[in-house]
Write an enzyme that holds these catalytic residues in place. Sequence first.
Site, PDB file in Angstrom:
ATOM      1  N   TYR A   1      52.343 -18.844  31.538  1.00 39.87           N
ATOM      2  CA  TYR A   1      52.368 -20.181  31.411  1.00 39.87           C
ATOM      3  C   TYR A   1      51.195 -20.648  32.223  1.00 39.87           C
ATOM      4  O   TYR A   1      50.942 -20.470  33.281  1.00 39.87           O
ATOM      5  CB  TYR A   1      53.637 -20.939  31.973  1.00 39.87           C
ATOM      6  CG  TYR A   1      54.600 -21.337  30.778  1.00 39.87           C
ATOM      7  CD1 TYR A   1      54.003 -22.130  29.710  1.00 39.87           C
ATOM      8  CD2 TYR A   1      55.936 -21.029  30.869  1.00 39.87           C
ATOM      9  CE1 TYR A   1      54.781 -22.611  28.763  1.00 39.87           C
ATOM     10  CE2 TYR A   1      56.743 -21.568  29.785  1.00 39.87           C
ATOM     11  CZ  TYR A   1      56.251 -22.162  28.945  1.00 39.87           C
ATOM     12  OH  TYR A   1      57.006 -22.611  27.767  1.00 39.87           O
TER      13      TYR A   1
ATOM     14  N   GLU B   1      49.758 -24.244  31.775  1.00 43.52           N
ATOM     15  CA  GLU B   1      49.449 -25.671  31.441  1.00 43.52           C
ATOM     16  C   GLU B   1      48.275 -26.226  32.538  1.00 43.52           C
ATOM     17  O   GLU B   1      48.131 -25.910  33.646  1.00 43.52           O
ATOM     18  CB  GLU B   1      50.636 -26.595  31.689  1.00 43.52           C
ATOM     19  CG  GLU B   1      51.826 -26.283  30.772  1.00 43.52           C
ATOM     20  CD  GLU B   1      52.901 -25.456  31.121  1.00 43.52           C
ATOM     21  OE1 GLU B   1      52.624 -24.633  31.912  1.00 43.52           O
ATOM     22  OE2 GLU B   1      53.961 -25.824  30.691  1.00 43.52           O
TER      23      GLU B   1
ATOM     24  N   ASP C   1      34.712 -31.169  10.592  1.00 44.73           N
ATOM     25  CA  ASP C   1      35.776 -30.046  10.466  1.00 44.73           C
ATOM     26  C   ASP C   1      35.391 -29.077  10.040  1.00 44.73           C
ATOM     27  O   ASP C   1      35.145 -28.727   8.582  1.00 44.73           O
ATOM     28  CB  ASP C   1      37.099 -30.618   9.729  1.00 44.73           C
ATOM     29  CG  ASP C   1      38.072 -29.543   9.729  1.00 44.73           C
ATOM     30  OD1 ASP C   1      37.849 -28.332  10.040  1.00 44.73           O
ATOM     31  OD2 ASP C   1      39.140 -29.939   9.136  1.00 44.73           O
TER      32      ASP C   1
ATOM     33  N   THR D   1      39.200 -23.905  12.983  1.00 50.12           N
ATOM     34  CA  THR D   1      40.065 -22.851  13.181  1.00 50.12           C
ATOM     35  C   THR D   1      39.048 -21.611  13.893  1.00 50.12           C
ATOM     36  O   THR D   1      38.114 -21.650  13.749  1.00 50.12           O
ATOM     37  CB  THR D   1      40.683 -22.306  12.247  1.00 50.12           C
ATOM     38  OG1 THR D   1      39.668 -22.277  11.184  1.00 50.12           O
ATOM     39  CG2 THR D   1      41.683 -23.191  11.370  1.00 50.12           C
TER      40      THR D   1
ATOM     41  N   LYS E   1      38.970 -17.554  10.556  1.00 48.13           N
ATOM     42  CA  LYS E   1      38.481 -17.938   9.257  1.00 48.13           C
ATOM     43  C   LYS E   1      37.028 -16.943   9.236  1.00 48.13           C
ATOM     44  O   LYS E   1      37.095 -15.534   9.526  1.00 48.13           O
ATOM     45  CB  LYS E   1      38.373 -19.152   8.532  1.00 48.13           C
ATOM     46  CG  LYS E   1      39.506 -19.831   8.386  1.00 48.13           C
ATOM     47  CD  LYS E   1      39.436 -20.958   7.781  1.00 48.13           C
ATOM     48  CE  LYS E   1      40.916 -21.782   7.442  1.00 48.13           C
ATOM     49  NZ  LYS E   1      41.174 -22.616   8.521  1.00 48.13           N
TER      50      LYS E   1
ATOM     51  N   ARG F   1      44.187 -16.168  15.221  1.00 46.65           N
ATOM     52  CA  ARG F   1      44.744 -17.500  14.570  1.00 46.65           C
ATOM     53  C   ARG F   1      44.684 -18.454  15.846  1.00 46.65           C
ATOM     54  O   ARG F   1      45.368 -18.247  16.577  1.00 46.65           O
ATOM     55  CB  ARG F   1      46.102 -16.970  13.996  1.00 46.65           C
ATOM     56  CG  ARG F   1      46.809 -18.091  13.008  1.00 46.65           C
ATOM     57  CD  ARG F   1      47.754 -17.422  12.085  1.00 46.65           C
ATOM     58  NE  ARG F   1      46.998 -16.429  11.093  1.00 46.65           N
ATOM     59  CZ  ARG F   1      46.452 -17.111  10.159  1.00 46.65           C
ATOM     60  NH1 ARG F   1      46.433 -18.339   9.700  1.00 46.65           N
ATOM     61  NH2 ARG F   1      45.707 -16.464   9.390  1.00 46.65           N
TER      62      ARG F   1
END
Length: 422
Positions: free
Chosen positions: A54, A56, A201, A228, A231, A237
Amino acid sequence: MSHYNFIKAQDAEVYATLAGEEEREARGIELIPSENYVSRAVLEASGSVFTNKYSEGYPGKRYYGGQQYTDIVENIAIDRAKQLFGAKYANVQPLGGAAANVIMYFALMEPGDTVLGMDLSHGGHLTHGHPTTAINKVFNFVRYKMKNVDTGEIDYDELRAVALEHKPKIILAGFSAYSRELDYTKFVEIAKEVGAYTVADMAHIAGLIAGGVLKNPFDAGFDVMTTTTHKTLRGPRGGMILTRENEDIAKRINKAVFPGMQGGPHMHQIAAKAVAFGEALTPAFKIYSQQVLVNAKAMEAVFKREGVRLLCGGTDNHLLLADVFGSLGVTGKDAEVVLDEVGITLNKNMIADETRTAMDPSGIRFGTPAMTTRGMKEKEATRLAELMLETLRHKDDAGKKAAVKSEITEMCLSHPVPESFV
Ligand code: DSN
């Protein structure tokens, strides 16, 4: 199949799905333009112990202890992302492209504010404000379109008129089904007139921008870029938000990511992003990006020669949209199914001014990022396009389809996905 020994020993059911997917990817050709094959180095990072942690917060400012290595790896990813795109700030925590867009909206706007984006039917994306999405309940979306669907020319006069009328906070350039370059300078000029932020984008073409073969919206003065990472960028991903130079915007984006929208970042994916960005900085990635475009042009040539209508009249990037219903009398849905039968994976897609439905549209969308990663060049791209059309023209001929399938399998097996790209 030496990579899944522990799963194989422990869980036969899941192992069978992995083995099946490996086989599917090895023996078939992937033409979905938003997909690619990652290197084994990226896969290793994605499947690494960082999934246990974790984290954060941000490097140097975390809420939990034990961040000696997460801080280092996140900073590597950030530095490489900034270098790839010429950005001053990068946030590599967004879980995907849709998350990156939603976060960006909340960072730059108040509820009720307006976004001017590309119409979905002309190549835009669901996250650009489709009526079925949650963000459509929070923000107001207005649209621009192409002036001519057979050249792909954007109607910049209409874009300006809509901007002057609706005074958007954000003018959004970007698409998931559009095959021409945008005039980023025009977007910036119009945004300046109405006091809007410019956001690109670039999910589909980020790798081609990083590889230097398509224009970088930051060179025209865009404020923010979302993307992203899986691609054309050929990473794991995930998503990312880049800010060209404005520190205030970058701070608002960081807050909107955490604690605004997300919890603990997926550190295994951030490690994998770092590895992929390292690959994208190599000269080999530039050569790869050039070949993606050359292969798309080779496929375009076959479709044109055979008289099949391409939306935008062709392509300047990695993707093509063909009106197979209009030209061949085969629906996009049937085309997707019959091509899948012969080992060619692509997706049905609505075309501009569609007369059919989203689930059974007129078009197919396909592209060259994944096949180029396998080392395929113009010869294979040309032959693939010919085989696609042969299959569609003889979709009920089992003998013909069997012959195409065996040629596709042979082509794929002789072009295995390389384990390393550097
Ligand atoms: N699913 C991605 C695409 O195929 O373009 C983006 O939504």
